[in-house]
Scaffold this motif. Sequence first.
Motif: not given
Length: 206
Positions: A2-3, A182-183, A204
């Motif tokens: 999911t990145w 997000y990340d 992500r």
Amino acid sequence: MTWIDVSQPLHADVTTWPGDTKFSYEIAWPMAQSGSVNVGKVTMSLHVGTHIDAPFHFDDHGKRVINLDPSLYIGPARVIHLPHKSKIEASDLDGHDLTGVERLILKTDGWPDKRVFPETIPELTPSLADRLGELGIFLIGLDLPSVDAIDSKEMSAHHALARNGVHILEGLVLDDILPGDYDLNAVPLPIVEGDGSPVRALLRPM
Ligand SMILES: Nc1ccccc1C(=O)C[C@H](N)C(=O)O
Ligand SMILES: [Zn+2]
Ligand SMILES: [Zn+2]
């Protein structure tokens, strides 16, 4: 998993700052010659595509890439949408609660067609840099090739951000990214003397 890739692909046609070194890839040592492997060679400006600026880029006494903490570019990031602006200033953050935010990503939509280098872009003002510093934000990312105007010689936003301890990530592709948390992962290469570095920028959703 999911990145989401928010980097510009690097190929011969990726746009370059006017007059700067274009990206090129060649197989310098093909399998037929080496007998075992293809070995590629890249030539490029460090400011092509999605990249970070080291302070040395705009300050002869500033840090080089190797001296930047990679942790600056890994971790939680907030994306906010600020479209249709010619300048982005402190007051543009007024409606946003940025408490606890350390990495801020601006989706400006100011460079809609990445196949063409833009003639004009929104510029960040020193007042915005001061506000980011007050908020404790240490990384600003954006979907533009610069935090200053294209024709700027003073680089006042670059300098104001550096004064406030805010590091710079430029050239993101945010078309498919909605505002939110997000990340981020956008680590530079360990180019010891580098004034900048290309990055593979990934987000992500949190
Ligand atoms: N490559 C250049 C050549 C001449 C003048 C500026 C640039 C830049 O790279 C500025 C831009 N703000 C950047 O950090 O990518
Ligand atoms: Zn740059
Ligand atoms: Zn820059």
